[in-house]
Design a protein around this motif. Structure first.
Motif, PDB file in Angstrom:
ATOM      1  N   GLY A 153      47.358  19.487  39.513  1.00  0.00           N
ATOM      2  CA  GLY A 153      47.496  18.098  39.939  1.00  0.00           C
ATOM      3  C   GLY A 153      46.273  17.593  40.674  1.00  0.00           C
ATOM      4  N   LEU A 154      45.657  18.472  41.470  1.00  0.00           N
ATOM      5  CA  LEU A 154      44.431  18.096  42.177  1.00  0.00           C
ATOM      6  C   LEU A 154      43.224  18.081  41.263  1.00  0.00           C
ATOM      7  CD1 LEU A 154      44.719  20.173  45.489  1.00  0.00           C
ATOM      8  CD2 LEU A 154      45.105  17.722  45.219  1.00  0.00           C
ATOM      9  N   GLU A 155      43.380  18.646  40.067  1.00  0.00           N
ATOM     10  CA  GLU A 155      42.280  18.825  39.113  1.00  0.00           C
ATOM     11  C   GLU A 155      41.178  19.691  39.714  1.00  0.00           C
ATOM     12  OE1 GLU A 155      41.509  15.189  36.505  1.00  0.00           O
ATOM     13  OE2 GLU A 155      42.557  14.279  38.205  1.00  0.00           O
ATOM     14  N   GLU A 156      41.616  20.742  40.424  1.00  0.00           N
ATOM     15  CA  GLU A 156      40.710  21.712  41.029  1.00  0.00           C
ATOM     16  C   GLU A 156      41.134  23.118  40.598  1.00  0.00           C
ATOM     17  OE1 GLU A 156      40.757  21.083  45.237  1.00  0.00           O
ATOM     18  OE2 GLU A 156      40.091  18.996  45.085  1.00  0.00           O
ATOM     19  N   ILE A 157      41.000  23.400  39.319  1.00  0.00           N
ATOM     20  CA  ILE A 157      41.558  24.647  38.780  1.00  0.00           C
ATOM     21  C   ILE A 157      40.531  25.752  38.600  1.00  0.00           C
ATOM     22  CG2 ILE A 157      43.394  23.408  37.572  1.00  0.00           C
ATOM     23  CD1 ILE A 157      41.767  23.811  34.995  1.00  0.00           C
ATOM     24  N   SER A 158      39.248  25.454  38.789  1.00  0.00           N
ATOM     25  CA  SER A 158      38.211  26.434  38.461  1.00  0.00           C
ATOM     26  C   SER A 158      38.383  27.730  39.247  1.00  0.00           C
ATOM     27  CB  SER A 158      36.823  25.838  38.700  1.00  0.00           C
ATOM     28  OG  SER A 158      36.694  25.368  40.031  1.00  0.00           O
ATOM     29  N   VAL A 159      38.576  27.631  40.566  1.00  0.00           N
ATOM     30  CA  VAL A 159      38.673  28.827  41.401  1.00  0.00           C
ATOM     31  C   VAL A 159      39.909  29.640  41.058  1.00  0.00           C
ATOM     32  CG1 VAL A 159      38.908  29.683  43.762  1.00  0.00           C
ATOM     33  CG2 VAL A 159      37.367  27.783  43.280  1.00  0.00           C
ATOM     34  N   VAL A 160      41.053  28.967  40.878  1.00  0.00           N
ATOM     35  CA  VAL A 160      42.294  29.707  40.611  1.00  0.00           C
ATOM     36  C   VAL A 160      42.275  30.361  39.225  1.00  0.00           C
ATOM     37  CG1 VAL A 160      43.764  28.416  42.190  1.00  0.00           C
ATOM     38  CG2 VAL A 160      43.429  27.541  39.892  1.00  0.00           C
ATOM     39  N   VAL A 161      41.639  29.720  38.251  1.00  0.00           N
ATOM     40  CA  VAL A 161      41.534  30.320  36.920  1.00  0.00           C
ATOM     41  C   VAL A 161      40.660  31.569  36.967  1.00  0.00           C
ATOM     42  CG1 VAL A 161      40.569  30.028  34.601  1.00  0.00           C
ATOM     43  CG2 VAL A 161      42.007  28.242  35.581  1.00  0.00           C
ATOM     44  N   VAL A 162      39.500  31.469  37.618  1.00  0.00           N
ATOM     45  CA  VAL A 162      38.596  32.621  37.722  1.00  0.00           C
ATOM     46  C   VAL A 162      39.274  33.763  38.475  1.00  0.00           C
ATOM     47  CG1 VAL A 162      36.437  33.451  38.733  1.00  0.00           C
ATOM     48  CG2 VAL A 162      36.496  31.249  37.544  1.00  0.00           C
ATOM     49  N   LEU A 163      39.968  33.429  39.564  1.00  0.00           N
ATOM     50  CA  LEU A 163      40.670  34.445  40.351  1.00  0.00           C
ATOM     51  C   LEU A 163      41.735  35.147  39.510  1.00  0.00           C
ATOM     52  CD1 LEU A 163      41.325  35.812  43.090  1.00  0.00           C
ATOM     53  CD2 LEU A 163      42.924  33.918  43.505  1.00  0.00           C
ATOM     54  N   GLU A 164      42.541  34.376  38.793  1.00  0.00           N
ATOM     55  CA  GLU A 164      43.613  34.965  37.987  1.00  0.00           C
ATOM     56  C   GLU A 164      43.058  35.869  36.893  1.00  0.00           C
ATOM     57  OE1 GLU A 164      47.340  33.676  35.084  1.00  0.00           O
ATOM     58  OE2 GLU A 164      46.259  32.149  36.219  1.00  0.00           O
ATOM     59  N   VAL A 165      42.046  35.389  36.191  1.00  0.00           N
ATOM     60  CA  VAL A 165      41.469  36.191  35.101  1.00  0.00           C
ATOM     61  C   VAL A 165      40.830  37.465  35.649  1.00  0.00           C
ATOM     62  CG1 VAL A 165      39.670  36.231  33.331  1.00  0.00           C
ATOM     63  CG2 VAL A 165      41.146  34.219  33.568  1.00  0.00           C
ATOM     64  N   LEU A 166      40.123  37.347  36.778  1.00  0.00           N
ATOM     65  CA  LEU A 166      39.480  38.511  37.374  1.00  0.00           C
ATOM     66  C   LEU A 166      40.521  39.568  37.765  1.00  0.00           C
ATOM     67  CD1 LEU A 166      36.931  39.875  38.528  1.00  0.00           C
ATOM     68  CD2 LEU A 166      37.357  38.628  40.662  1.00  0.00           C
ATOM     69  N   LEU A 167      41.582  39.151  38.432  1.00  0.00           N
ATOM     70  CA  LEU A 167      42.611  40.093  38.866  1.00  0.00           C
ATOM     71  C   LEU A 167      43.354  40.706  37.680  1.00  0.00           C
ATOM     72  CD1 LEU A 167      44.069  38.315  42.031  1.00  0.00           C
ATOM     73  CD2 LEU A 167      42.623  40.351  41.941  1.00  0.00           C
ATOM     74  N   ARG A 168      43.541  39.938  36.622  1.00  0.00           N
ATOM     75  CA  ARG A 168      44.238  40.484  35.454  1.00  0.00           C
ATOM     76  C   ARG A 168      43.380  41.529  34.741  1.00  0.00           C
ATOM     77  NH1 ARG A 168      47.903  36.474  31.963  1.00  0.00           N
ATOM     78  NH2 ARG A 168      48.623  38.533  31.331  1.00  0.00           N
ATOM     79  N   PHE A 169      42.078  41.308  34.698  1.00  0.00           N
ATOM     80  CA  PHE A 169      41.203  42.327  34.098  1.00  0.00           C
ATOM     81  C   PHE A 169      41.119  43.577  34.985  1.00  0.00           C
ATOM     82  CE2 PHE A 169      39.426  39.117  31.127  1.00  0.00           C
ATOM     83  CZ  PHE A 169      39.459  39.885  29.974  1.00  0.00           C
ATOM     84  N   ILE A 170      41.117  43.397  36.304  1.00  0.00           N
ATOM     85  CA  ILE A 170      41.144  44.552  37.204  1.00  0.00           C
ATOM     86  C   ILE A 170      42.452  45.316  37.026  1.00  0.00           C
ATOM     87  CG2 ILE A 170      41.168  45.289  39.615  1.00  0.00           C
ATOM     88  CD1 ILE A 170      39.353  42.931  40.268  1.00  0.00           C
ATOM     89  N   SER A 171      43.547  44.576  36.873  1.00  0.00           N
ATOM     90  CA  SER A 171      44.846  45.200  36.611  1.00  0.00           C
ATOM     91  C   SER A 171      44.808  46.021  35.329  1.00  0.00           C
ATOM     92  CB  SER A 171      45.926  44.117  36.513  1.00  0.00           C
ATOM     93  OG  SER A 171      47.146  44.655  36.056  1.00  0.00           O
ATOM     94  N   LEU A 172      44.190  45.470  34.284  1.00  0.00           N
ATOM     95  CA  LEU A 172      44.058  46.193  33.015  1.00  0.00           C
ATOM     96  C   LEU A 172      43.239  47.472  33.210  1.00  0.00           C
ATOM     97  CD1 LEU A 172      44.526  46.173  29.914  1.00  0.00           C
ATOM     98  CD2 LEU A 172      42.397  44.862  29.720  1.00  0.00           C
ATOM     99  N   LEU A 173      42.172  47.393  33.994  1.00  0.00           N
ATOM    100  CA  LEU A 173      41.343  48.571  34.269  1.00  0.00           C
ATOM    101  C   LEU A 173      42.148  49.639  35.014  1.00  0.00           C
ATOM    102  CD1 LEU A 173      38.582  49.977  34.297  1.00  0.00           C
ATOM    103  CD2 LEU A 173      38.092  48.758  36.441  1.00  0.00           C
ATOM    104  N   PHE A 174      42.940  49.220  35.991  1.00  0.00           N
ATOM    105  CA  PHE A 174      43.774  50.167  36.737  1.00  0.00           C
ATOM    106  C   PHE A 174      44.801  50.836  35.822  1.00  0.00           C
ATOM    107  CE2 PHE A 174      43.490  49.901  41.536  1.00  0.00           C
ATOM    108  CZ  PHE A 174      42.193  49.428  41.544  1.00  0.00           C
ATOM    109  N   LEU A 175      45.386  50.066  34.915  1.00  0.00           N
ATOM    110  CA  LEU A 175      46.336  50.649  33.959  1.00  0.00           C
ATOM    111  C   LEU A 175      45.658  51.743  33.132  1.00  0.00           C
ATOM    112  CD1 LEU A 175      48.158  47.438  32.643  1.00  0.00           C
ATOM    113  CD2 LEU A 175      49.103  49.167  34.172  1.00  0.00           C
TER     114      LEU A 175
END
Length: 441
Positions: free
Chosen positions: A163-185
């Motif tokens: 809604g704020l049209e400020e999604i860049s940080v949250v998208v990068v954070l989510e993708v980064l954590l999901r790839f780290i999660s994949l690495l941990f798996l």
């Protein structure tokens, strides 16, 4: 305002800025940036689960992997109920009032309160189901991690930043954590005994992402107050959007079950590849519409006539793109099916040649809903049409399957999508005419 006014919306000067209402602003760059991040998030949302499959399946084996996938599926489905459509109804409110910190705080608190109410309802229903059925389907030792996984996705604050049209940080954070999660798996899940650990890793990184996101929200809005009255208010105003989102996928997601029931499992094997091609393309267009959604909600309040013209351009553009893509897939369908699946799936090519014509109408219908009807406040009408035609699509598919088999199911879906397009277009035209006549929406 005349036709030249809408051209001002789309005119780009030599600096790459978008002219609107006689002023310059980097709106075009801003929208393209948001759409780019949404495309990136969409791509990763498809890619990462696919990469998780071989990592978990090979390490856990069939039985334990099945337990993990079952808990994952239930958690994700339940989180969609908690999300409730706030990605549209909540983000619309944020987009309209994003300059008012007090309003942002109120809306955020009410939406979180509404999600807590839904969670309480789901927990009550889940506990009652387990007690009454004495079900042993789920591994109780992993249910806690499944619950955390559910909370991680259900309480994602992405709707707020959208809604704020400020999604860049949250998208990068989510993708980064999901790839780290994949690495941990990959590093730590080594055998069947690690099934609980796998869920813990998935839930832990998901919950970390959600916690960081909500802390960022708290910094934006300041103090937050939970409110039962506010929760009920948000559930009320978001109900029709929830129905819209829930119904939006039935026209396609019910397909495999219907084909299996009417034509058998062999027909399903021919149907699913064609369906995935259609679903994949339509899914990758969504970021454009979601990226435009907050902007158009604001513009309908400040410049209704120009925004209606712009929205019609978007709907028309989606339809034309859909026609081009459908035509391309129609002529390349035989080659694609044979190259990917082999000669034994010739039936899938025939299904695809019918199914592709749902693309232009589905794109146009999504544009009519997200770019026109919902920003205009016509949530109830839109959700009503979506629910009605979702039911009609099943009826048409079953009826036509009697004479045409699996092709009949596809014909039923395409025919229903066309009828939905005509109905939504008529409503928008009617609202547009009334708006030009000086009537309120």
């Amino acid at each position: 305002m005349g036709d030249y006014d809408v051209l001002a919306i789309l005119f780009i000067n030599e600096k790459g800025l978008l002219h609107y209402g006689g002023t310059e602003s980097p709106i075009l760059k801003y929208l393209i940036k948001n759409m780019g991040f949404l495309f990136f998030a969409q791509l990763c949302a498809y890619l990462i689960p696919i990469l998780e499959i071989p990592v978990l399946a090979r390490a856990l084996g069939v039985q334990e992997y099945g337990k993990v996938v079952l808990i994952q599926s239930v958690a994700l489905l339940s989180s969609l109920v908690v999300e409730y459509g706030f990605s549209l109804s909540g983000s619309r409110q944020i987009a309209i009032t994003r300059a008012d910190k007090a309003e942002l705080s109120r809306i955020f608190g009410e939406v979180v309160s509404a999600k807590l109410v839904i969670v309480l309802f789901l927990l009550t229903c889940g506990a009652a189901f387990l007690v009454l059925t004495n079900s042993l389907t789920f591994d109780t030792s992993m249910m806690l991690w499944g619950f955390l996984y559910f909370l991680a996705f259900g309480f994602s604050p992405f709707w707020f930043f959208q809604g704020l049209e400020e999604i860049s940080v949250v998208v990068v954070l989510e993708v980064l954590l999901r790839f780290i999660s994949l690495l941990f798996l990959y590093l730590f899940v080594l055998g069947a005994k690690d099934a609980g650990l796998a869920l813990f890793i998935l839930a832990g990184f998901g919950l970390l992402n959600t916690l960081i996101g909500n802390v960022m929200c708290m910094k934006k809005v300041g103090s937050v107050r939970l409110s039962l009255r506010g929760a009920l208010h948000q559930l009320k105003i978001g109900f029709h959007v929830f129905v819209y989102k829930s119904s939006n996928n039935i026209l396609l997601s019910a397909g495999p079950s219907l084909v299996g029931a009417t034509s058998g499992h062999i027909a399903v094997a021919a149907y699913v590849p064609a369906e995935k091609i259609i679903r994949g393309f339509v899914g990758f267009v969504n970021p454009i519409l979601i990226g435009l959604f907050p902007y158009l909600n604001r513009q309908y309040l400040s410049s209704k006539e120009n925004t209606i013209k712009l929205s019609w351009m978007i709907v028309s553009g989606m339809f034309v793109v859909g026609i081009i893509v459908a035509g391309s897939i129609f002529f390349l369908g035989d080659f694609l099916i044979q190259a990917v699946l082999g000669p034994g799936f010739a039936v899938a090519s025939n299904i695809l040649k019918i199914f592709v014509w749902i693309i232009p109408f589905r794109l146009a219908n999504q544009a009519l809903g997200l770019c026109m009807l919902i920003p205009m406040g016509k949530d109830k009408v839109t959700s009503g049409f979506m629910m009605f035609f979702s039911i009609v699509s099943i009826f048409f598919a079953v009826l036509l399957s009697i004479w045409f088999g699996v092709n009949g199911v596809v014909l039923g879906f395409v025919a229903t999508e066309i009828c939905l397009f005509v109905s939504l277009a008529v409503v928008v035209i009617d609202v547009t005419i009334k708006s030009k006549g000086g009537m309120t929406l």
